[in-house]
Motif scaffolding. Structure first.
Motif, mmCIF file in Angstrom:
data_model
loop_
_atom_site.group_PDB
_atom_site.id
_atom_site.type_symbol
_atom_site.label_atom_id
_atom_site.label_comp_id
_atom_site.label_asym_id
_atom_site.label_seq_id
_atom_site.Cartn_x
_atom_site.Cartn_y
_atom_site.Cartn_z
ATOM 1 N N LEU A 211 -11.923 -10.221 2.050
ATOM 2 C CA LEU A 211 -11.645 -11.552 2.581
ATOM 3 C C LEU A 211 -12.617 -11.881 3.708
ATOM 4 O O LEU A 211 -13.128 -10.989 4.395
ATOM 5 N N MET A 212 -12.829 -13.178 3.942
ATOM 6 C CA MET A 212 -13.635 -13.631 5.064
ATOM 7 C C MET A 212 -13.198 -15.030 5.455
ATOM 8 O O MET A 212 -12.574 -15.740 4.682
ATOM 9 N N VAL A 213 -13.513 -15.392 6.694
ATOM 10 C CA VAL A 213 -13.306 -16.744 7.201
ATOM 11 C C VAL A 213 -14.650 -17.271 7.655
ATOM 12 O O VAL A 213 -15.315 -16.643 8.486
ATOM 13 N N ALA B 229 -19.389 -24.125 1.203
ATOM 14 C CA ALA B 229 -18.565 -23.489 0.176
ATOM 15 C C ALA B 229 -17.094 -23.441 0.568
ATOM 16 O O ALA B 229 -16.214 -23.656 -0.281
ATOM 17 N N HIS B 230 -16.805 -23.183 1.844
ATOM 18 C CA HIS B 230 -15.430 -22.919 2.257
ATOM 19 C C HIS B 230 -14.896 -23.879 3.305
ATOM 20 O O HIS B 230 -13.753 -23.761 3.730
ATOM 21 N N GLY B 231 -15.693 -24.840 3.734
ATOM 22 C CA GLY B 231 -15.227 -25.818 4.700
ATOM 23 C C GLY B 231 -15.327 -25.334 6.133
ATOM 24 O O GLY B 231 -15.817 -24.238 6.425
ATOM 25 N N LEU B 232 -14.892 -26.180 7.054
ATOM 26 C CA LEU B 232 -14.808 -25.822 8.460
ATOM 27 C C LEU B 232 -13.716 -24.775 8.657
ATOM 28 O O LEU B 232 -12.779 -24.681 7.859
ATOM 29 N N THR B 233 -13.802 -24.037 9.741
ATOM 30 C CA THR B 233 -12.730 -23.090 10.046
ATOM 31 C C THR B 233 -11.385 -23.800 10.135
ATOM 32 O O THR B 233 -10.376 -23.307 9.620
ATOM 33 N N GLY C 89 -20.358 -30.802 1.372
ATOM 34 C CA GLY C 89 -19.684 -29.888 0.467
ATOM 35 C C GLY C 89 -18.192 -29.891 0.689
ATOM 36 O O GLY C 89 -17.544 -30.943 0.723
ATOM 37 N N ALA C 90 -17.612 -28.701 0.876
ATOM 38 C CA ALA C 90 -16.168 -28.584 1.054
ATOM 39 C C ALA C 90 -15.667 -29.302 2.302
ATOM 40 O O ALA C 90 -14.507 -29.717 2.351
ATOM 41 N N SER D 286 -7.951 -34.277 0.734
ATOM 42 C CA SER D 286 -6.612 -34.090 1.272
ATOM 43 C C SER D 286 -6.720 -33.334 2.567
ATOM 44 O O SER D 286 -7.786 -32.907 2.983
ATOM 45 N N GLY D 287 -5.579 -33.125 3.216
ATOM 46 C CA GLY D 287 -5.583 -32.346 4.440
ATOM 47 C C GLY D 287 -5.428 -30.857 4.200
ATOM 48 O O GLY D 287 -5.496 -30.071 5.119
ATOM 49 N N GLN D 288 -5.211 -30.432 2.964
ATOM 50 C CA GLN D 288 -5.012 -29.026 2.670
ATOM 51 C C GLN D 288 -5.890 -28.609 1.502
ATOM 52 O O GLN D 288 -5.420 -28.393 0.392
ATOM 53 N N PRO D 289 -7.203 -28.521 1.688
ATOM 54 C CA PRO D 289 -8.080 -28.130 0.596
ATOM 55 C C PRO D 289 -8.043 -26.629 0.369
ATOM 56 O O PRO D 289 -7.476 -25.867 1.140
ATOM 57 N N HIS D 290 -8.694 -26.191 -0.672
ATOM 58 C CA HIS D 290 -8.996 -24.785 -0.918
ATOM 59 C C HIS D 290 -7.780 -23.936 -1.238
ATOM 60 O O HIS D 290 -7.857 -22.722 -1.161
ATOM 61 N N ARG D 291 -6.649 -24.512 -1.593
ATOM 62 C CA ARG D 291 -5.497 -23.663 -1.869
ATOM 63 C C ARG D 291 -5.646 -23.013 -3.232
ATOM 64 O O ARG D 291 -5.726 -23.676 -4.239
ATOM 65 N N ARG D 292 -5.642 -21.707 -3.255
ATOM 66 C CA ARG D 292 -5.618 -20.996 -4.516
ATOM 67 C C ARG D 292 -5.097 -19.600 -4.266
ATOM 68 O O ARG D 292 -5.217 -19.044 -3.194
ATOM 69 N N ARG D 293 -4.502 -19.032 -5.274
ATOM 70 C CA ARG D 293 -3.902 -17.711 -5.147
ATOM 71 C C ARG D 293 -4.855 -16.645 -5.657
ATOM 72 O O ARG D 293 -5.581 -16.850 -6.621
#
Length: 496
Positions: free
Chosen positions: A115-117, A142-146, A337-338, A487-494
């Motif tokens: 994992l990474m942030v 790729a992953h958006g702002l923190t 991007g993201a 949206s306000g909650q991007p990147h949700r995935r399991r």
């Protein structure tokens, strides 16, 4: 002094004081530094500081360009001992990070889980400031702002109340701390949805930049349309009669076969003097070698602007800032991007349509005036500003950082959650408590009323591509460290 803080107050007579008094950019002389180890001790520290009726500063990492995470004659609440990192749900990638941790430690702790942030570009930066101001990291496209990955926060308000905020509970506070946490209270912990990423492709290039700005324009144009796995940073600096562009391109990929075609268009934007590509573990980009005390070692002045399009005229202005009067060190960073998947009103970070962040710095013996001269033609073309790269916070900067209704909402919520202005942001009055400088309003920073500090003002992410803003001499190799739906909650995935 509360009994719970016995032994955790550092005053000028203490041998620890020399390494705790200052920030990365500013030498300061607080009356005391408090070192809470628990959230309960943070509450006690706030109450004690208010009782003393002295200025209060809050520090997570101390790298902010404004120097607002220390002060003169006041009290600093230093969160460096509140630094735990814990994986709450490995399958979902949910982690809890305390505000005093530094990003090198976060990367090291998460690496065994794959994992990474995406969190800035320097391992010594503290979590608290960056994760309340924005977070433009190595994998931002790729992953958006923190802040886009933050799912909940724990905040100690000015009255000592501990509040947990998320999308369903205290949503206004949750909105505020993602981009404007400076005036809300002390954010002590974050729950963050980390991304799955073990390795990254890293390409390092040195390019001779054409004086008419075409190299800068082509860099920005390609990054605006590139696959979002690619994020990049570039540093422009004059060398003799030439201007060099040191580029670090980072690709969210596990194979060099994917890295090369994504980076290849950058090889065509100018004369390439150096080029190398590697596949590296993510923690290599924010290594523990960056962990060091902050003793005012890097003085300088920095400002920035966001651009929807870095058109030819803007690119020429960037080149003039580098080579003309003032001769600033200029950095370019990709956003978009993201980042732009998130609705503009979903967080206090409003800037969801721009693609390029331009940052300019000057260093002694040059002063503020040199930066003003260098930046003038660039700044008038900018479309917004990022809070974590501003040395001189004041109301004009506030208007650029939090434009329109966003700014009005930030002001309302700062007043709601901190009615006595204990953590009053210098963006409201220009007062930064910097050593040897009076405030812009002309009043002494040694006010007897408890006033402002800022986690986000300490969040400044240092310069990319060889860390020029830390030395004033950009490295030619450009090495970073060692060698959809809106949206306000991007990147949700399991995780599967």
């Amino acid at each position: 002094m509360p009994q719970s803080l016995t032994g955790q107050i550092v005053t000028p007579g203490d041998r620890r004081y020399a390494q705790l008094r200052s920030t990365y950019t500013t030498t300061a002389s607080p009356a005391a530094v408090l070192l809470p180890k628990t959230i309960g001790q943070v509450t006690d520290a706030i109450r004690y500081a208010r009782e003393q009726r002295l200025p209060i500063a809050v520090r997570s990492g101390g790298h902010g360009f404004s120097g607002a995470s220390s002060n003169n004659g006041g009290i600093v609440i230093d969160l460096s001992m509140l630094n735990r990192v814990r994986v709450l749900d490995e399958r979902a990638g949910l982690v809890r990070v305390e505000a005093g941790a530094r990003w090198a430690n976060v990367a090291k702790a998460l690496a065994p889980y794959g994992l990474m942030v995406s969190s800035g570009d320097y391992g010594g930066v503290g979590v608290g400031g960056l994760a309340t101001g924005g977070g433009v990291g190595w994998l931002v496209r790729a992953h958006g702002l923190t802040i886009d990955r933050v799912r909940a926060v724990e905040v100690v308000l000015a009255d000592g109340t501990l509040v947990r905020a998320d999308a369903a509970h205290e949503p206004e506070l949750f909105w505020l701390v993602r981009g404007a946490g400076a005036g809300a209270g002390v954010v002590v912990a974050f729950e963050i949805e980390a991304a799955e990423q073990r390795n990254v492709g890293v390409a390092q290039l040195v390019i001779e930049a054409h004086p008419d700005g075409r190299t800068v324009h082509e860099w920005a144009s390609y990054l605006a349309r590139a696959p979002r796995e690619l994020s990049a940073a570039a540093v422009l600096f004059a060398e003799g009669r030439s201007t060099l562009m040191s580029v670090t391109a980072v690709v969210a990929a596990e194979s060099l076969r994917r890295v090369r075609p994504v980076v290849e268009p950058l090889l065509a934007i100018g004369k390439v003097l150096e080029h190398r590509s590697d596949l590296l573990p993510y923690p290599t980009l924010v290594p523990t070698a960056h962990l060091h005390p902050n003793v005012g070692q890097q003085r300088g002045t920095t400002t920035n602007g966001l651009f929807t399009e870095l058109d030819p005229a803007s690119a020429r202005a960037v080149m003039r800032a580098t080579t003309g009067p003032g001769r600033a060190v200029v950095q370019l960073r990709s956003v978009g991007g993201a980042v732009n998947d998130v609705a503009a009103d979903a967080t206090a970070y409003r800037h969801r349509h721009q693609h390029t962040l331009v940052i300019a710095s000057t260093f002694p013996p040059q002063g503020h005036g040199a930066l003003d001269i260098a930046w003038r033609a660039v700044g008038v073309r900018a479309d917004g500003e990022y809070v974590n790269f501003e040395s001189r916070p004041d109301p004009a900067a506030f208007a650029r950082i939090y434009p329109g209704e966003t700014g009005a909402r930030v002001r309302r919520l700062w007043k709601r959650y901190d009615p006595d202005a204990v953590f009053r942001s210098p963006l409201l009055d220009g007062q930064t408590n910097r050593s040897g400088q009076s405030s812009r309003s002309g009043q002494s920073s040694r006010s007897k009323q408890p006033r402002r500090s800022s986690q986000s003002a300490q969040a400044g992410q240092p310069a990319q591509a060889g860390q020029p803003a830390r030395s004033g001499q950009p490295a030619r190799s450009g090495q970073p460290a060692q060698s959809g739906q809106r949206s306000g909650q991007p990147h949700r995935r399991r995780r599967r």
